[in-house]
Every structure is written in structure tokens, then in C-alpha cells.
Write a protein that holds these residues in place. Sequence first.
Motif, PDB file in Angstrom:
ATOM      1  N   SER A 106      26.378  79.428  55.605  1.00 54.06           N
ATOM      2  CA  SER A 106      27.050  79.710  54.334  1.00 54.06           C
ATOM      3  C   SER A 106      28.452  79.133  54.364  1.00 54.06           C
ATOM      4  N   ALA A 107      28.924  78.687  53.214  1.00 56.85           N
ATOM      5  CA  ALA A 107      30.267  78.132  53.078  1.00 56.85           C
ATOM      6  C   ALA A 107      30.915  78.694  51.826  1.00 56.85           C
ATOM      7  N   CYS A 108      32.183  79.058  51.936  1.00 57.93           N
ATOM      8  CA  CYS A 108      32.947  79.537  50.785  1.00 57.93           C
ATOM      9  C   CYS A 108      34.292  78.821  50.770  1.00 57.93           C
ATOM     10  N   ALA A 109      34.593  78.152  49.671  1.00 63.28           N
ATOM     11  CA  ALA A 109      35.871  77.463  49.504  1.00 63.28           C
ATOM     12  C   ALA A 109      36.740  78.268  48.539  1.00 63.28           C
ATOM     13  N   THR A 110      38.031  78.349  48.829  1.00 67.52           N
ATOM     14  CA  THR A 110      38.969  79.061  47.959  1.00 67.52           C
ATOM     15  C   THR A 110      40.198  78.200  47.696  1.00 67.52           C
ATOM     16  N   GLN A 111      40.790  78.412  46.534  1.00 68.24           N
ATOM     17  CA  GLN A 111      42.052  77.757  46.184  1.00 68.24           C
ATOM     18  C   GLN A 111      42.741  78.605  45.127  1.00 68.24           C
ATOM     19  N   TYR A 112      44.049  78.699  45.227  1.00 72.33           N
ATOM     20  CA  TYR A 112      44.795  79.496  44.262  1.00 72.33           C
ATOM     21  C   TYR A 112      45.108  78.667  43.015  1.00 72.33           C
ATOM     22  N   GLY A 113      44.731  79.186  41.863  1.00 67.78           N
ATOM     23  CA  GLY A 113      45.165  78.631  40.591  1.00 67.78           C
ATOM     24  C   GLY A 113      44.450  77.397  40.116  1.00 67.78           C
ATOM     25  N   SER A 114      43.391  76.949  40.803  1.00 69.69           N
ATOM     26  CA  SER A 114      42.733  75.720  40.383  1.00 69.69           C
ATOM     27  C   SER A 114      41.281  75.708  40.848  1.00 69.69           C
ATOM     28  N   ALA A 115      40.410  75.138  40.014  1.00 69.35           N
ATOM     29  CA  ALA A 115      38.977  75.135  40.274  1.00 69.35           C
ATOM     30  C   ALA A 115      38.616  74.210  41.429  1.00 69.35           C
ATOM     31  N   LEU A 116      37.474  74.502  42.051  1.00 65.56           N
ATOM     32  CA  LEU A 116      36.954  73.678  43.133  1.00 65.56           C
ATOM     33  C   LEU A 116      35.453  73.917  43.261  1.00 65.56           C
ATOM     34  N   GLY A 117      34.786  73.022  44.005  1.00 65.59           N
ATOM     35  CA  GLY A 117      33.345  73.148  44.202  1.00 65.59           C
ATOM     36  C   GLY A 117      32.963  72.670  45.587  1.00 65.59           C
ATOM     37  N   ILE A 118      32.004  73.350  46.219  1.00 64.29           N
ATOM     38  CA  ILE A 118      31.566  72.984  47.559  1.00 64.29           C
ATOM     39  C   ILE A 118      30.051  72.894  47.600  1.00 64.29           C
ATOM     40  N   ASP A 119      29.543  71.968  48.421  1.00 60.15           N
ATOM     41  CA  ASP A 119      28.101  71.846  48.617  1.00 60.15           C
ATOM     42  C   ASP A 119      27.835  71.442  50.057  1.00 60.15           C
ATOM     43  N   ILE A 120      26.803  72.043  50.665  1.00 67.24           N
ATOM     44  CA  ILE A 120      26.435  71.700  52.037  1.00 67.24           C
ATOM     45  C   ILE A 120      24.954  71.353  52.106  1.00 67.24           C
ATOM     46  N   GLU A 121      24.616  70.457  53.036  1.00 63.38           N
ATOM     47  CA  GLU A 121      23.234  70.059  53.293  1.00 63.38           C
ATOM     48  C   GLU A 121      23.088  69.785  54.795  1.00 63.38           C
ATOM     49  N   PRO A 122      21.933  70.115  55.390  1.00 63.64           N
ATOM     50  CA  PRO A 122      21.717  69.746  56.799  1.00 63.64           C
ATOM     51  C   PRO A 122      21.863  68.238  56.978  1.00 63.64           C
ATOM     52  N   SER A 123      22.639  67.814  57.961  1.00 58.40           N
ATOM     53  CA  SER A 123      22.928  66.389  58.117  1.00 58.40           C
ATOM     54  C   SER A 123      21.713  65.586  58.553  1.00 58.40           C
ATOM     55  N   LYS A 124      20.718  66.229  59.154  1.00 56.48           N
ATOM     56  CA  LYS A 124      19.520  65.522  59.605  1.00 56.48           C
ATOM     57  C   LYS A 124      18.389  65.584  58.587  1.00 56.48           C
ATOM     58  N   ARG A 125      18.690  66.055  57.395  1.00 57.12           N
ATOM     59  CA  ARG A 125      17.659  66.118  56.369  1.00 57.12           C
ATOM     60  C   ARG A 125      17.256  64.703  55.945  1.00 57.12           C
ATOM     61  N   HIS A 126      15.963  64.491  55.726  1.00 52.18           N
ATOM     62  CA  HIS A 126      15.460  63.185  55.293  1.00 52.18           C
ATOM     63  C   HIS A 126      14.693  63.351  53.977  1.00 52.18           C
ATOM     64  N   PRO A 127      15.420  63.440  52.884  1.00 52.22           N
ATOM     65  CA  PRO A 127      14.762  63.689  51.598  1.00 52.22           C
ATOM     66  C   PRO A 127      14.056  62.442  51.068  1.00 52.22           C
ATOM     67  N   ARG A 128      13.095  62.673  50.202  1.00 55.49           N
ATOM     68  CA  ARG A 128      12.486  61.571  49.451  1.00 55.49           C
ATOM     69  C   ARG A 128      13.378  61.311  48.238  1.00 55.49           C
ATOM     70  N   TRP A 129      14.396  60.504  48.488  1.00 57.19           N
ATOM     71  CA  TRP A 129      15.498  60.408  47.545  1.00 57.19           C
ATOM     72  C   TRP A 129      15.329  59.331  46.485  1.00 57.19           C
ATOM     73  N   GLN A 130      14.437  58.376  46.705  1.00 58.32           N
ATOM     74  CA  GLN A 130      14.358  57.230  45.796  1.00 58.32           C
ATOM     75  C   GLN A 130      14.014  57.642  44.365  1.00 58.32           C
ATOM     76  N   LYS A 131      13.063  58.588  44.214  1.00 59.07           N
ATOM     77  CA  LYS A 131      12.682  59.022  42.864  1.00 59.07           C
ATOM     78  C   LYS A 131      13.828  59.733  42.156  1.00 59.07           C
ATOM     79  N   VAL A 132      14.606  60.508  42.915  1.00 60.53           N
ATOM     80  CA  VAL A 132      15.754  61.202  42.337  1.00 60.53           C
ATOM     81  C   VAL A 132      16.774  60.197  41.820  1.00 60.53           C
TER      82      VAL A 132
END
Length: 262
Positions: A106-132
Motif C-alpha cells: 500500500s502507498a499513501c501520498a500526502t501534500q499540504y494545500g495541493s492535489a496529488l496522485g499516486i499509482d503503484i504496479e509490481p515492477s516485474k509485471r508483464h501485461p498484455r499491453w498492446q491492445k490497451v
Amino acid sequence: MAGSLNDSNLDSGAALHKPTIKLCHQTGRAPRVAPSWLTAHEHERFAQLSGDRVTEFLTSRWLIRQALSKAGSIEPDLCCPVEGRPTTAACPAGWHLSLSHSHGLSACATQYGSALGIDIEPSKRHPRWQKVVKRWFSPVEQEWLFQEDDAQAFLQAWTLKEAWLKATGRGIAGNLQTLEVRKNFELYGDQPDGHWQACVFYTEGFLCTLVYRQTPNDQSASWPRITLLEPPLDDYSLSSAQALDTHWEPIFHRKIHAKPQP
């Protein structure tokens, strides 16, 4: 280059306006009875979940309170997000947050007074990405990604888009091209103010991407403070979690340029 940061880097004073990232691993079993510190909305969510999703949910909500506690210098049991989607804090006031969890981290990012966004993925993941890419990415993105033919390049582009949409408060549907990721990860977004930054790094076997809007008091493009916390106890008590040694490997830090007007 690699980094190692922990809570000896205080979330206060001159560092107040810089984003922070707190991480923890999901361990143990979920309790049968919901912890008393959950909000009314969180209690409802808890009752609807089963299996591993319960543990994932409780770990992420526990981490939110730990992150807000470190950020606002108050006890964890006094911290809580707003009801509904956790994007801002009800206490301590003024803090924005973003949450991501995947495959036991799990990951949680914080910042005072301004929006932000976080995303994590396993680094060894091998998705079928071409169709996406073919369906959802722009022609410019398709051209260089198919030339690269690299699942890691796709994952970096995908997490950038996910983090961007979280930071700007939008869902995936119809919005994936509001951030265009060009060759060499040159970034163009549809926000006109030009104060957006993105950073991508590896940590704990995961690819982690943070998108944040710089505040007027922080115009430097420095890396966020990144801390791995000890995982919650089996009863998910809100005693303050200890920081562990945190090792991370930076990939890149980029400004997100405003898209040229047609």
C-alpha cells in the motif's frame, strides 16, 4: 543513483509543502470485527468486503492515518480522511492525499494545500499491453511505444496516466489522453497552469509514480520524502508506526507541460 529516506526527515517546517509518500506491506489476517477507528462510511465498506480485500482495505485505511499523523504531527487516532473517496483529510485539515495498493503493498501520498496522485504496479509485471495502447492511447504514444516494444515503458506510461487522473480528480473513462506521454517521457497535460510535476521510481519491487501540483511556496523539482513503515499489528491498532530503512531507485523526474492550444 539510489536513495534512502526515513522519518528523520521531518514532515514540518520548510518541508511542509513537499509531497511525502508512506509505504507499508500488507500482512496478517483481517479481524472479524472492524476496528473502532473506522469512519461510518469505512465501516459500511468493511462489511461489504471479504477475503484478501478486507486486509487490503484495512491496511490502506490504517496507512492513511499513519501518513496524516506524520504529516500533521498529531496522533494517528485523531486522523481521518473525508467520507467517501479518500482524497483530502478531515483531520488534520488542509492535507490532500492519494492512495494506491497492489499485490500486498500500500502507498499513501500526502501534500499540504495541493492535489496529488499516486499509482503503484509490481515492477516485474508483464501485461498484455498492446491492445490497451491501441485502443486508449494517442497516435503519438502508440508510435513510440510500439517502437520500444517494452512492457516497462508501457507500465511507466500507464502509471503516469493513472496518477495524473487521480491528481486532477477524474476517472479513466474518456480521460486517458488528457496526459500525453511522448518519447523519452516528455509529458503534456491539459492543465494550463504549468505547475505540475511527475516522478517515477522503483522501491520494494514496485514501480511507483507520483504526480503533484507544486505549491507557490515550493517551486523546486525535488524528490518526495519516501518512507517504508512497519506493517500494522494483527488488531490494526493505531499506535504510531516505526519507519524502516527505505531504499529506492529513481527513474526520472519531469515537468508536465501544458498542451499547446490547437
